[in-house]
Scaffold this active site. Structure first.
Site, PDB file in Angstrom:
ATOM      1  N   SER A  67       0.832  -1.196   0.000  1.00 14.20           N
ATOM      2  CA  SER A  67       0.000   0.000   0.000  1.00 14.20           C
ATOM      3  C   SER A  67       0.874   1.258   0.000  1.00 14.20           C
ATOM      4  O   SER A  67       1.729   1.422  -0.865  1.00 14.20           O
ATOM      5  CB  SER A  67      -0.957  -0.049   1.193  1.00 14.20           C
ATOM      6  N   HIS A 107      -7.969  -4.533  -1.374  1.00 11.28           N
ATOM      7  CA  HIS A 107      -6.763  -3.865  -0.895  1.00 11.28           C
ATOM      8  C   HIS A 107      -6.419  -4.358   0.518  1.00 11.28           C
ATOM      9  O   HIS A 107      -7.305  -4.634   1.320  1.00 11.28           O
ATOM     10  CB  HIS A 107      -7.015  -2.359  -0.863  1.00 11.28           C
ATOM     11  N   ASP A 160      -9.567  -3.678  -5.885  1.00 11.76           N
ATOM     12  CA  ASP A 160      -8.901  -2.558  -5.219  1.00 11.76           C
ATOM     13  C   ASP A 160      -8.968  -1.329  -6.120  1.00 11.76           C
ATOM     14  O   ASP A 160      -8.604  -1.399  -7.303  1.00 11.76           O
ATOM     15  CB  ASP A 160      -7.447  -2.951  -4.963  1.00 11.76           C
TER      16      ASP A 160
END
Length: 336
Positions: A169, A296, A266
């Site tokens: 991320s 995600h 995502d």
């Protein structure tokens, strides 16, 4: 963005991912609620991650220490797996959490799995969080850790000429941004950074098909949430155009091999596919894997989600191959 245009994401999840969403919501619903404020989010995030960090491989040794950087002392965690060679390659792991959340404990299992699967030392970086610290503080700190390991690796049982960056991320953006900063601002890294493991990162797109169709309260990645994290991270709006934030606009020629993971559901998925496309254009070695039916941040959920272990194992295999590969012969230069 009109909510009616969103895909029915919750109906598209795999059964295991649906269970993960339910469990996380029961544990700490505020972990992904940006309207709760970063202090409440941090406490909830730690609580939720405690569940997902249970179990996993035991290390030969784990120790925390501090490394000096131009932006203050930074705590780092060394995970040394069973079977690591005396002079081990190392992965600098940069955790996710939107630059606002997370730390060494919240990503501990991910780091231990990577260490065990690579038989290499994994070094987690507890960089300064936003909004208290602003860009480029975290980048400078992560770069400084990599430089320190390159120069002083033998002190830790590390081969300083065989390093990699890995992150998830926001940590994936920091990985790519840190490598580019190391290369372009510090004039080094191209010889000793052997691979980048980039899990569902934000690499510079400000709009995309995946952002239009995906993201919501189930993953904390609605557009207003993504905007919140960037507002916390950046010192000024102009910083969004820095090549260490908007990495897709940086010079991405002659990059180290990159393993790029995206989650099908995502909103940041297209950042990963765009990065892979640019690297392909420059004949830079990379591998893109898009995992179906997951959201995600799925890397945390190996306790229930097979795709998480698969993604970590594939990344580990990619790193092992990269550090053992013979570098190509330099191309001869010609003059007119």
């Amino acid at each position: 963005m009109v909510a009616e245009n969103k895909l029915p994401v919750l109906d598209m999840l795999s059964d295991a991912m649906r269970d993960v969403v339910r469990i996380s919501a029961e544990l700490a619903p505020e972990a992904y609620d940006t309207s709760a404020g970063f202090e409440a989010m941090r406490a909830a995030y730690v609580l939720e991650r405690r569940y997902w960090n249970e179990g996993g491989p035991a290390m030969s040794s784990t120790r925390d220490t501090e490394i000096a950087t131009p932006d203050g002392q930074v705590t780092v965690r060394f995970h040394t797996p069973q079977g690591a060679p005396p002079k081990s390659p190392a992965i600098v792991y940069i955790h996710g959490g939107g630059f606002v959340l997370g730390g060494l404990d919240t990503h501990d299992k991910i780091m231990r799995v990577l260490a065990d699967e690579t038989k290499s030392i994994v070094v987690g970086v507890d960089y300064s969080l936003s909004p208290e610290a602003k860009f480029p503080t975290a980048v400078v700190q992560c770069v400084s850790v990599a430089q320190h390991l390159h120069k002083n690796g033998a002190h830790y049982g590390i081969d300083g000429d065989k390093l990699g960056f890995a992150g998830d991320s926001g940590g994936a953006m920091l990985c790519l941004g840190s490598y580019l900063y190391l290369r372009d601002e510090m004039g080094e890294g191209t010889g000793y950074v052997k691979a980048l493991l980039l899990y569902y990162g934000m690499f510079g797109l400000r709009d995309s098909i995946s952002r239009r169709l995906l993201g919501g309260p189930w993953d904390g990645c609605a557009q207003e949430d993504l905007d919140y994290y960037m507002q916390c991270y950046l010192a000024s709006p102009e910083d969004a155009y820095s090549p260490y934030v908007d990495c897709l606009s940086a010079d991405l020629r002659q990059m180290p091999p990159a393993f790029i993971v995206a989650a099908e559901l995502d909103p940041l998925r297209d950042d990963s596919t765009a990065l892979a496309s640019i690297l392909d254009r420059h004949d830079s070695p990379n591998r893109l894997v898009v995992f179906p039916g997951v959201l995600h941040a799925f890397l945390h959920n190996s306790r229930h989600l097979p795709e998480a272990m698969d993604a970590l194992r594939q990344g580990a295999a990619f790193f092992r191959e990269a550090v053992s590969a013979t570098p190509p012969e330099p191309k001869p230069t010609t003059t007119n």
